[in-house]
Write an enzyme that holds these catalytic residues in place. Structure first.
Site, PDB file in Angstrom:
ATOM      1  N   GLY A 281       3.725  -1.385   4.018  1.00  0.00           N
ATOM      2  CA  GLY A 281       2.779  -2.288   4.666  1.00  0.00           C
ATOM      3  C   GLY A 281       2.952  -3.751   4.343  1.00  0.00           C
TER       4      GLY A 281
ATOM      5  CG  ASP B 295      -0.488   0.185   8.471  1.00  0.00           C
ATOM      6  OD1 ASP B 295      -1.232   1.059   8.958  1.00  0.00           O
ATOM      7  OD2 ASP B 295       0.649   0.433   8.011  1.00  0.00           O
TER       8      ASP B 295
ATOM      9  CE  LYS C 115       0.985   1.325   4.397  1.00  0.00           C
ATOM     10  NZ  LYS C 115       1.676   2.604   4.729  1.00  0.00           N
TER      11      LYS C 115
END
Length: 297
Positions: free
Chosen positions: A95, A131, A9
């Protein structure tokens, strides 16, 4: 045996708000999955076994921790052999570890035939990392349907959004890797030194700005993104690692319409008009890890 691809991401913008009683910080961010993937392969085994070339002990890997957490939650002793092939660099603000954890829960839920709902897996994931919940997508729909979302709280409060446009990005990661905990401490020290803690608690204009960025991405009118994007970590990290600021400048000089650090770093990404221009620009960054990717829709 089957495999899943866990996407990376980027953060179009990231604000760090107040520090919570639990020691974490509230955040406000617009997060978007991109076409860069780790691959996880699952098959039955007597024990939990993680095969990877990462330079950390397997039991410290979020994939292993996710498997143990699901095993404990479900009250089972099933094992699994998980092969993790990394393409997302670590300590990069992309991430990768969180995505791996989320897709481990998804994969083992299938392998072990547990039948747990996505929202239940998301709850388990939230205990592994801030996350992780993002990578489950919209809990009321298929997991691949919400590649972009506004994240609040620790990152577990998500507003999934829709988008039907894809954007070309050039990712550049210098040789440094930045631990998230260090970035928070560095930011906190910097804020205390400047005596501007109150600034971290103002959210109204930041929410408005996030919505403006999303609407620009949704409509394709990205001309003003450069003036709107923001990452609270950026100045603090650049203070310690000037190379990140240098890479931002070089991306803009190479034709990017905007450039910003993702997450707590160290990856910087630039937005390009098309893939050919991004690939051409990438040749200027051959001394660094780099990838041309598209955002997911």
């Amino acid at each position: 045996m089957f495999e899943l691809r866990a996407p990376a991401k980027i953060n179009w913008s990231l604000y760090v708000l107040n520090k919570r009683d639990d020691g974490y910080h509230d955040i406000l961010s617009l997060m978007h999955c991109i076409g860069l993937y780790d691959t996880l392969t699952f098959e039955h085994s007597d024990t939990i076994e993680l095969i990877t070339d990462m330079d950390i002990p397997p039991h410290q890997n979020l994939v292993y921790k996710a498997a143990q957490s699901l095993q404990s939650h479900a009250g089972i002793k099933n094992g699994a052999r998980i092969v993790l092939k990394k393409e997302i660099p670590s300590g990069a603000g992309l991430g990768g570890g969180s995505s791996d954890a989320a897709y481990t829960l998804i994969g083992l839920n299938k392998l072990w035939g547990l039948g747990l709902k996505i929202d239940e897996l998301k709850t388990i994931g939230s205990m592994l990392g801030s996350d992780v919940p993002f990578f489950f997508g919209n809990i009321s729909a298929n997991i691949s349907n919400s590649p972009i979302a506004i994240a609040e709280g620790r990152g577990e409060i998500l507003t999934p959004l829709k988008i039907d446009r894809s954007y070309t990005l050039l990712l550049i990661k210098p040789s440094i890797s930045i631990p998230t905990a260090w970035a928070y401490e560095k930011l906190g020290s910097r804020v205390r030194g400047q005596g501007s803690k109150a600034e971290l608690t103002k959210t109204g204009d930041k929410i408005d700005n996030i919505n403006l960025i999303y609407n620009a991405l949704k409509t394709g009118d990205t001309s003003f993104l450069k003036a709107r994007i923001h990452n609270d970590f950026e100045d603090a990290v650049i203070e310690e690692y000037p190379v990140i600021g240098s890479l931002k400048g070089k991306l803009l000089n190479a034709g990017a319409s905007m450039a910003i650090m993702s997450g707590s770093g160290s990856t910087v990404f630039g937005l390009f008009e098309d893939r050919d221009k991004a690939v051409s620009a990438s040749k200027q960054f051959s001394s660094h890890w780099n990838r041309v990717v598209e955002t997911l829709i």
